[in-house]
Design a protein around this motif. Structure first.
Motif, PDB file in Angstrom:
ATOM      1  N   ALA A 144      -9.338 -11.747 -91.048  1.00  0.00           N
ATOM      2  CA  ALA A 144      -9.015 -10.768 -90.006  1.00  0.00           C
ATOM      3  C   ALA A 144      -9.351  -9.359 -90.485  1.00  0.00           C
ATOM      4  O   ALA A 144      -9.877  -8.540 -89.733  1.00  0.00           O
ATOM      5  CB  ALA A 144      -7.537 -10.872 -89.628  1.00  0.00           C
ATOM      6  N   ASP A 310      -1.644  -5.777 -92.796  1.00  0.00           N
ATOM      7  CA  ASP A 310      -1.359  -5.294 -91.441  1.00  0.00           C
ATOM      8  C   ASP A 310      -2.580  -5.294 -90.533  1.00  0.00           C
ATOM      9  O   ASP A 310      -2.511  -4.832 -89.390  1.00  0.00           O
ATOM     10  CB  ASP A 310      -0.736  -3.895 -91.508  1.00  0.00           C
ATOM     11  N   HIS A 313      -3.143  -8.957 -85.972  1.00  0.00           N
ATOM     12  CA  HIS A 313      -2.456  -8.591 -84.725  1.00  0.00           C
ATOM     13  C   HIS A 313      -1.013  -9.107 -84.713  1.00  0.00           C
ATOM     14  O   HIS A 313      -0.718 -10.140 -85.333  1.00  0.00           O
ATOM     15  CB  HIS A 313      -3.209  -9.180 -83.527  1.00  0.00           C
ATOM     16  N   VAL A 314      -0.142  -8.438 -84.013  1.00  0.00           N
ATOM     17  CA  VAL A 314       1.267  -8.841 -83.930  1.00  0.00           C
ATOM     18  C   VAL A 314       1.340 -10.250 -83.347  1.00  0.00           C
ATOM     19  O   VAL A 314       0.693 -10.563 -82.345  1.00  0.00           O
ATOM     20  CB  VAL A 314       2.065  -7.853 -83.040  1.00  0.00           C
ATOM     21  N   GLY A 316       0.253 -12.877 -84.956  1.00  0.00           N
ATOM     22  CA  GLY A 316      -0.807 -13.696 -85.537  1.00  0.00           C
ATOM     23  C   GLY A 316      -0.360 -14.531 -86.734  1.00  0.00           C
ATOM     24  O   GLY A 316      -1.033 -15.483 -87.123  1.00  0.00           O
TER      25      GLY A 316
END
Ligand code: PLZ
Length: 447
Positions: A144, A310, A313-314, A316
Motif C-alpha cells: 500500500a 499509516d 486506508h482506514v 484496511g
C-alpha cells in the motif's frame, strides 16, 4: 505467587516412567483417532503443567525444556505477572473486538512495541493473532505504501503456513508440499550462510550477490518489501555474516523498498537484545513480532515507521480477534517480566553457557560442523565428518536420545540437520547445565 501452575513447580529433571509413559500413550491413541494427521508433534508426551525450565507430563515425568514451545515462553510458562494480568482481564471482559469498541490494553501493547523496537522515529503498531498473519500484514502495508508488488525473500526463510507466507517460506516439505498454487510476486535470493558460502565471503559480498539478482531479475523499482529474519529460525539459526543486514537495509533505503525484519522468533530478549537487528544497529522500516511477546497467549504485531503504517486506508487492517484483550494483558505481563528480571542480560549469559558447552561437544564429535547463534538462540549443524553434507539422521537420533532422557530439544534446517536450543530465559543454571550434559551424553551414545 499466583495459581498452582508454572513458577511453583520443582525445577528438576525427574523420570518416573519411560518416555512416553502409559497415560501419554493412552492420550496418543485418542489423538490419532480425533486429531487430523497433518499435525505433527516433536515428543509424544502430553503436558500437565509447566513453568520455569520444566514441563511436567501426565505421567509425572518432569522434563527439562530447551525449546520454550518454539521460542514462545521466554518468561517461562505461567509466569506470575502473565497469570495475574490475564486473570484480572479475563474476569473483566474477554472480547469486544478492537474494531468495534476499543480498550486500553491494546494501546499499551502498541506503545510498548513502539518504545522497544529499534529506532527513535515515530512509529505505529497493529496487532494480529499469529506470526504468519503479522507477516501477511507487513506485506500488505508495504504494498500500500510503495504502490509496488514484489516481495524479496531469502533461501532457508520461514515466514508461516498461510497462502502468502507459504510462498515466502523456502522449504517445501512439510510446509508447502501439495498445497499450491502459491501467491505470486515473491522472489527468492541467496542468504548469507557463512558455513556454506565460499570461504571468506563477507556480509557485503553476500549482499551484493543477492542484490545483483534482485536488480536483474525483479528490478529495484518493483520491490515493495525485502523481508528477512535477522537470524533465521526454522532455517537453522543461520546468522548472516556481519555487514549483510546493514547492506540490505541500505539498499532498501536507496531504492525505496520497505525493509521488513521478521523478528517473530528472534524478538523479545531472545538474542540478548530486545530485537536481533540491534546487534548490527539495523533499524528496519517494519518489524514483525509474535511468539515471545505474550508469554504463550496468541498475539502478534507489525510495528514500523508511522508514514508507512499509516499509508493504509482506514479499515484496511484488522481481524475479529487481533489484539484480544486477554492476549494484550499477557503481553504486558511478559514485557514487565522481561524488564524486571533483565532477561536480555540473562539471554546473553545463557548463550555463553550453551555456546561454550556445545563447543566442547563439537570438539569431540566431528559430526558437528558448526556451533552458532545469538544469545539464548543457539544451534549446532551436523554434517558427515569432513564434509558439508547434511546429516539429518544423526540429528534426529541425537534429538530422540535427548527426549528419551527427559530433555526437550528441537531440530531445524532446510535439511533437518540442525539441533537448536531455545530455553526459557528463566531456566535455572543447574537445569541448563543438566540439560546440556544430557545432550553431551546423547552425542556420545549416538556416536
Ligand atoms: N516467522 C521467523 O519463526 C513461526 C513455526 C512452527 P506463526 N515459527 C514456528 C510450525 O511448524 O508451524 C514463525 C517464525 C518466523 C513467522 C512464523 C510464523 O508464526 O505464529 O506460527 O504463524
Amino acid at each position: 505467587m499466583s495459581g498452582t501452575g508454572g513458577p511453583t513447580l520443582p525445577q528438576e529433571r525427574r523420570l518416573v516412567t519411560a518416555i512416553p509413559g502409559p497415560r501419554s500413550q493412552e492420550l496418543m491413541a485418542r489423538r490419532t483417532a480425533a486429531v487430523a494427521r497433518g499435525l505433527g508433534s516433536t515428543l509424544p508426551v502430553f503436558v500437565d503443567r509447566a513453568g520455569g525450565g520444566v514441563i511436567v507430563d501426565v505421567d509425572g515425568n518432569s522434563l527439562i525444556d530447551l525449546g520454550s514451545g518454539i521460542a514462545v515462553v521466554s518468561v517461562g510458562n505461567s509466569a506470575d505477572a502473565v497469570v495475574d494480568r490475564v486473570q484480572e482481564q479475563v474476569a473483566r471482559f474477554t472480547h469486544t473486538c478492537f474494531m468495534v469498541t476499543p480498550y486500553e490494553g491494546y494501546l499499551e501493547v502498541c506503545e510498548a512495541l513502539n518504545r522497544l523496537t529499534p529506532g527513535d522515529h515515530e512509529k505505529r503498531s497493529a496487532l494480529v493473532n499469529s506470526g504468519a498473519e503479522a507477516v501477511e500484514n507487513a506485506v500488505k502495508i508495504a504494498r500500500a505504501y510503495t504502490g509496488r508488488q514484489a516481495v524479496v525473500v531469502f533461501d532457508h526463510a520461514y515466514h508461516g503456513r498461510t497462502n502468502l507466507t507459504m510462498a515466502l517460506t523456502a522449504k517445501n516439505m512439510p510446509y508447502k508440499h501439495s498445497f499450491g498454487p502459491f501467491a505470486p510476486e515473491v522472489y527468492r535470493v541467496p542468504m548469507s550462510y557463512p558455513l556454506r558460502d565460499p570461504d571468506g565471503m563477507t556480509g557485503a559480498e553476500a549482499a551484493a550477490r543477492a542484490l545483483d539478482l534482485v536488480e536483474k531479475q525483479v528490478g529495484a523499482d518493483n520491490v515493495a518489501a525485502m523481508l528477512i529474519e535477522p537470524v533465521q529460525g526454522e532455517g537453522g539459526f543461520v546468522v548472516p555474516a556481519p555487514g549483510f543486514l546493514p547492506a540490505l537495509a541500505g539498499w532498501c533505503l536507496d531504492t525505496g523498498a520497505v525493509f521488513v525484519a521478521d523478528e517473530i522468533q528472534t524478538g523479545f530478549a531472545r538474542t540478548g537484545e530486545w530485537f536481533a537487528c540491534e546487534h548490527e544497529a539495523v533499524v528496519p522500516d517494519l518489524l514483525t513480532t509474535a511468539k515471545g511477546i505474550a508469554g504463550g497467549l496468541p498475539l502478534a504485531a507489525v510495528t514500523g515507521r508511522a508514514e508507512i503504517m499509516d499509508a493504509v486506508h482506514v479499515g484496511g487492517l484488522g481481524g475479529t480477534y487481533g489484539g484480544n484483550p486477554v492476549s494484550c494483558a499477557a503481553a504486558l505481563g511478559a514485557i514487565e517480566t522481561m524488564e524486571s528480571l533483565d532477561l536480555r542480560r540473562r539471554a546473553r549469559r545463557i548463550g555463553e553457557v550453551m555456546t561454550s558447552q556445545l563447543r566442547e561437544i563439537a570438539a569431540s564429535h566431528d559430526v558437528v560442523a558448526e556451533v552458532r547463534g545469538r544469545g539464548a538462540m543457539v544451534a549446532v549443524e551436523l554434517t558427515r565428518p569432513g564434509s558439508l553434507s547434511p546429516d539429518a539422521a544423526t540429528t534426529a537420533a541425537v534429538a530422540k536420545a535427548c527426549h528419551a532422557e527427559g530433555v526437550v530439544v528441537l531440530t531445524a534446517g532446510t535439511d533437518g540437520n540442525v539441533l537448536r536450543f531455545l530455553p526459557p530465559l528463566v531456566i535455572p543454571d543447574h537445569l541448563l547445565a543438566e540439560g546440556l550434559a544430557v545432550v553431551d551424553k546423547a552425542f556420545a551414545t549416538v556416536g
